[in-house]
Design a protein around this motif. Structure first.
Motif, PDB file in Angstrom:
ATOM      1  N   UNK A  90       0.777  -1.221  -0.137  1.00 24.77           N
ATOM      2  CA  UNK A  90      -0.125   0.112  -0.084  1.00 24.77           C
ATOM      3  C   UNK A  90       0.869   1.288   0.000  1.00 24.77           C
ATOM      4  N   UNK A  91       1.892   1.331   0.848  1.00 19.95           N
ATOM      5  CA  UNK A  91       2.867   2.564   1.064  1.00 19.95           C
ATOM      6  C   UNK A  91       3.493   2.556  -0.509  1.00 19.95           C
ATOM      7  N   UNK A  92       3.859   1.723  -1.135  1.00 19.73           N
ATOM      8  CA  UNK A  92       4.836   2.002  -2.210  1.00 19.73           C
ATOM      9  C   UNK A  92       3.987   2.246  -3.355  1.00 19.73           C
ATOM     10  N   UNK A  93       2.855   1.648  -3.576  1.00 19.62           N
ATOM     11  CA  UNK A  93       1.806   1.845  -4.678  1.00 19.62           C
ATOM     12  C   UNK A  93       1.135   3.496  -4.453  1.00 19.62           C
ATOM     13  N   UNK A 182       0.815  -3.568 -13.756  1.00 19.78           N
ATOM     14  CA  UNK A 182       2.233  -4.374 -13.744  1.00 19.78           C
ATOM     15  C   UNK A 182       3.105  -4.053 -12.678  1.00 19.78           C
ATOM     16  N   UNK A 183       3.315  -2.703 -12.132  1.00 20.21           N
ATOM     17  CA  UNK A 183       4.049  -2.290 -11.039  1.00 20.21           C
ATOM     18  C   UNK A 183       3.596  -2.895  -9.819  1.00 20.21           C
ATOM     19  N   UNK A 184       2.375  -3.018  -9.510  1.00 20.03           N
ATOM     20  CA  UNK A 184       1.841  -3.572  -8.329  1.00 20.03           C
ATOM     21  C   UNK A 184       2.171  -5.161  -8.418  1.00 20.03           C
ATOM     22  N   UNK A 185       2.021  -5.795  -9.446  1.00 17.28           N
ATOM     23  CA  UNK A 185       2.293  -7.201  -9.638  1.00 17.28           C
ATOM     24  C   UNK A 185       3.632  -7.626  -9.318  1.00 17.28           C
ATOM     25  N   UNK A 186       4.584  -6.629  -9.846  1.00 16.33           N
ATOM     26  CA  UNK A 186       6.002  -6.593  -9.863  1.00 16.33           C
ATOM     27  C   UNK A 186       6.584  -6.565  -8.253  1.00 16.33           C
ATOM     28  N   UNK A 187       6.214  -5.585  -7.778  1.00 15.58           N
ATOM     29  CA  UNK A 187       6.322  -5.460  -6.299  1.00 15.58           C
ATOM     30  C   UNK A 187       5.884  -6.445  -5.303  1.00 15.58           C
ATOM     31  N   UNK A 188       4.614  -7.192  -5.687  1.00 15.78           N
ATOM     32  CA  UNK A 188       4.139  -7.938  -4.750  1.00 15.78           C
ATOM     33  C   UNK A 188       5.149  -9.262  -4.934  1.00 15.78           C
ATOM     34  N   UNK A 189       5.617  -9.620  -6.020  1.00 17.56           N
ATOM     35  CA  UNK A 189       6.482 -10.703  -6.150  1.00 17.56           C
ATOM     36  C   UNK A 189       7.745 -10.502  -5.464  1.00 17.56           C
ATOM     37  N   UNK A 190       8.442  -9.354  -5.571  1.00 16.25           N
ATOM     38  CA  UNK A 190       9.522  -8.987  -5.149  1.00 16.25           C
ATOM     39  C   UNK A 190       9.549  -8.876  -3.558  1.00 16.25           C
ATOM     40  N   UNK A 191       8.372  -8.251  -3.114  1.00 21.80           N
ATOM     41  CA  UNK A 191       8.368  -7.970  -1.683  1.00 21.80           C
ATOM     42  C   UNK A 191       7.829  -9.512  -1.156  1.00 21.80           C
ATOM     43  N   UNK A 192       7.208 -10.500  -1.703  1.00 21.97           N
ATOM     44  CA  UNK A 192       6.948 -11.722  -1.177  1.00 21.97           C
ATOM     45  C   UNK A 192       8.207 -12.590  -0.917  1.00 21.97           C
ATOM     46  N   UNK A 193       9.173 -12.285  -2.159  1.00 24.93           N
ATOM     47  CA  UNK A 193      10.324 -13.231  -2.256  1.00 24.93           C
ATOM     48  C   UNK A 193      11.384 -12.718  -0.898  1.00 24.93           C
TER      49      UNK A 193
END
Length: 205
Positions: A90-93, A182-193
């Motif tokens: 939420x913060x970064x989006x 696209x940005x949100x999906x990318x951040x979600x993957x990177x944050x999860x990892x």
């Protein structure tokens, strides 16, 4: 009477910042003069300097505004018991939407945040400290809830997630990511990892 003066000050400051948002985006930061800002805001040059000592200070005012809005977003839209990943996303989006509402202005703003001018370093550091503090609080809460290991350095962890955000932002500006989704999906993957390596019991796995 004092209330009216304060309201007028807020309106004047908002007009200056709105002019900066438009002109920095259209002409670029270096090609926008204080005189041009004053004309666009409908005020005199002296009025600009009574609110901001330089163009860089105007940019930093946007950072302060963003911090205030981030706190409100967290209070109003995210339950206190929400997972850390949800809060980070939420913060970064929110920051992404704020920075990219004017693409040209966003480039200028991010450049000032990452590479502040000498005259504004102290103010930049103050805003940066407030931003880091927001993350440190969240990370500490996650540690207390058993969502994060307790042996990690929280300020460095904050820097790690901000670096991931900058990677996604850069990918959007360069056209490798085409949309907000696209940005949100990318951040979600990177944050999860990233979080998978920071959770308890994962250190030796």
């Amino acid at each position: 009477m004092a209330g009216l003066r304060e309201q007028k000050k807020r309106e004047t400051k908002a007009a200056i910042m709105e002019a900066a948002l438009t002109l920095f985006g259209e002409r670029g930061y270096e090609n926008t003069s204080i005189a041009a800002l004053a004309r666009a805001a409908g005020v005199g040059k002296g009025t600009i300097y009574s609110y901001f000592s330089s163009k860089s200070e105007i940019l930093l005012a946007f950072c302060e505004e963003e911090l205030t809005c981030l706190h409100l977003e967290l209070q109003q839209k995210v339950p206190s018991d929400a997972p850390l990943e949800e809060k980070l996303l939420l913060i970064f989006m929110y920051e992404f939407r704020y920075v990219t509402k004017n693409k040209g202005f966003g480039r200028t703003l991010m450049r000032e945040i990452i590479f502040p001018k000498e005259l504004t370093i102290e103010k930049s550091q103050e805003i940066e400290s407030q931003f880091i503090h927001l993350f440190v609080i969240m990370f500490k809460e996650a540690q207390e809830k058993g969502q994060l290991r307790c042996d990690i350095e929280l300020t460095m962890t904050c820097g790690h997630f901000y670096a991931l955000y900058l990677m996604a932002l850069s990918a959007w500006y360069s056209g490798r990511l085409h949309s907000e989704e696209d940005v949100q999906a990318t951040l979600q993957v990177m944050f999860s990892q990233a979080l998978s390596g920071l959770r308890p019991n994962n250190a030796l796995q």
